[in-house]
Write a protein that holds these residues in place. Structure first.
Motif: not given
Length: 349
Positions: A103-109, A166-172
């Motif tokens: 779980a995470g959050a999408p990109p923002d400013a 397998d992703a590290v960043e939330g952007i995916l």
């Protein structure tokens, strides 16, 4: 209490909270746990310590609650949306979680790469089978101490930002639940969907030079096979693992990670020719390299996907989950969130 005390004992014995390292106790088994908690065991005192600690924490908190109430003060607790991947709950109720997702959050400013909170997402379909008993039990227990609660990240009950393990960043990530876009919707809109072009990182010689400059040849030799990552670097986590063992490439890590998210669409978990548009696709080099006509079509699909297509689904998801929580407690339920808040959230709350 008993499973939690045994969990603590096993965690300390194995010196890790990762239950997959606990051998025969990697998977929770009620009978085996009761055997471990038997007073006949030599290590019973170690388990008793956790009974003692939890009991006195309960007494101390109840004393604080009683004192507050006698002095006209109400108490508001906090209910975070997630639980730890290696928590007692995730060990006991593994079927209630998607352990292959994060779980995470999408990109923002404030977080342009998104946020990856690492804890597993919920298997809401399984939870619904007993009317969200796990959640209702949490609410009932919190009701012993608090007059009100704040649900931290209430949007998670409508849809959660779900990131592959397998992703590290939330952007995916992508929103779950959400309706994917079938490939024929692209065709009907005027685009013949090309999965390799849209879903694979877009890499050209010019981009490699723009990203890496004098390090371009090193990147090509070590990490790439033509305009694709080598199989040894099929995902972000594999790349991170390699660079951890080869720190001489540490200065290349950030731009290499960026390449993985240089995509326009993400395959749906069930696939079947279904896709999710990558949030923030307009800023990718992959999108910028498309003909203007394709960009315009993708823009229309993007707006529909994020701002119209999901609204009814998200409203239904929020209503059924939050109603179950509300009906399980007399506490005043408050909620907090920020970022992309869909229009229906306020009316549901």
């Amino acid at each position: 209490l008993v499973p939690y005390a045994v969990y603590c004992y096993l965690r300390d014995k194995h010196q890790t909270a990762d239950s997959t390292s606990w051998g025969e106790f990697a998977n929770y088994n009620e009978e085996a746990i009761q055997d471990l908690a038997s007073p006949d065991n030599d290590f019973y005192d170690e388990i008793l310590l956790h009974y003692f600690t939890q009991y006195h924490l309960h007494l101390q908190l109840k004393d604080a609650v009683d004192y507050a109430h006698k002095n006209g003060v109400i108490l508001k607790g906090d209910l975070p949306i997630g639980v730890g991947r290696h928590s007692c709950d995730a060990w006991m109720y593994r079927s209630l979680f998607h352990m292959d997702m994060q779980a995470g959050a999408p990109p923002d400013a404030f977080a342009t790469k998104g946020q990856n909170w690492s804890f597993p997402t919920y298997n809401w379909e399984t939870m619904a089978q007993d009317n969200y008993a796990w959640w209702r039990q949490r609410m009932e227990h919190m009701g012993n101490y608090f007059d009100a609660i704040r649900i931290d990240h209430v949007l998670g009950f409508f849809r959660i930002w779900s990131i592959p393990l397998d992703a590290v960043e939330g952007i995916l990530g992508k929103f779950v639940s959400s309706w994917p876009i079938p490939s024929y919707d692209f065709s009907n809109a005027g685009i013949e969907f090309n999965e390799e072009r849209y879903c694979q990182p877009y890499i050209t010689d010019e981009l490699i030079y723009n990203w890496f400059g004098s390090n371009s040849d090193t990147v090509k030799d070590v990490f790439l096979d033509g305009h694709k990552f080598k199989p040894a670097f099929a995902n972000q986590r594999m790349l991170i693992s390699f660079i951890k063992d080869h720190p001489e490439y540490q200065h290349l890590q950030a731009p290499l990670l960026d390449i993985y998210s240089n995509v326009i669409a993400i395959r749906d978990d069930s696939y079947n020719g279904n896709y999710h548009l990558r949030i923030g696709m307009h800023g990718t080099e992959s999108y910028k390299a498309l003909p203007h006509q394709q960009q315009e079509i993708l823009n229309r699909l993007f707006d529909d996907y994020f701002f119209r297509k999901q609204n009814q689904l998200w409203e239904e998801e929020g209503l059924k989950k939050l109603t179950a929580l509300k009906n399980s407690t007399d506490m005043l339920i408050c909620a907090e969130d920020l970022g992309m808040v869909p229009a229906m959230v306020e009316s549901v709350l």
